[in-house]
Write a protein that holds these residues in place. Structure first.
Motif: not given
Length: 137
Positions: A52-58
């Motif tokens: 949740n809320a974390i960019n998929v790239e990270l």
């Protein structure tokens, strides 16, 4: 921490440290999840909806970071996710899949049942056929 007991972030993009609340929800979530490890040393952490809320790239680098924090602080981590990218980040990228296990709740003829996999077994399934834990049979 400043005089108001707020976390300040030193960032090379700015001349001075910014209040953590000036950053997005994803970075704030990463920061607080990371702090939990120090307070849960030799214990357990429960993380609901890890992505949740974390960019998929990270997700991959954060999954690796969480793994290293779990080792450093000797913490057992339980997490939930509806994201295949998140699940795969742990399954495909962790150094030691024997330390991972995966569980899925599936609807079997109108009845909810549990499917459990060792990390090594589930990694093999993902690598062989891109299995999705959310629909594991």
């Amino acid at each position: 921490v400043d005089e108001l007991q707020r976390f300040l972030v030193t960032d090379s993009s700015f001349e001075y440290a910014l209040d953590l609340s000036k950053y997005g929800e994803g970075l704030q979530r990463i920061f607080f999840i990371s702090l939990y490890f120090a307070s849960a040393q030799n214990g357990v952490i429960l993380i609901d909806e890890f992505e949740n809320a974390i960019n998929v790239e990270l997700i991959i680098s954060f999954a690796e970071f969480v793994y290293s924090l779990a080792e450093l602080f000797n913490v057992q981590v339980f997490l939930t996710s509806h994201s295949k990218e998140c699940i795969d980040a742990f399954v495909r990228n962790l150094k030691n899949p024997e330390l991972l296990s995966a569980c899925a709740l599936v609807n079997q003829n109108g009845k909810i049942e549990t499917r459990e996999f060792s990390g090594k077994e589930f990694r093999r399934l993902v690598e062989a056929g891109n299995v999705d834990l959310r629909s594991a049979i």
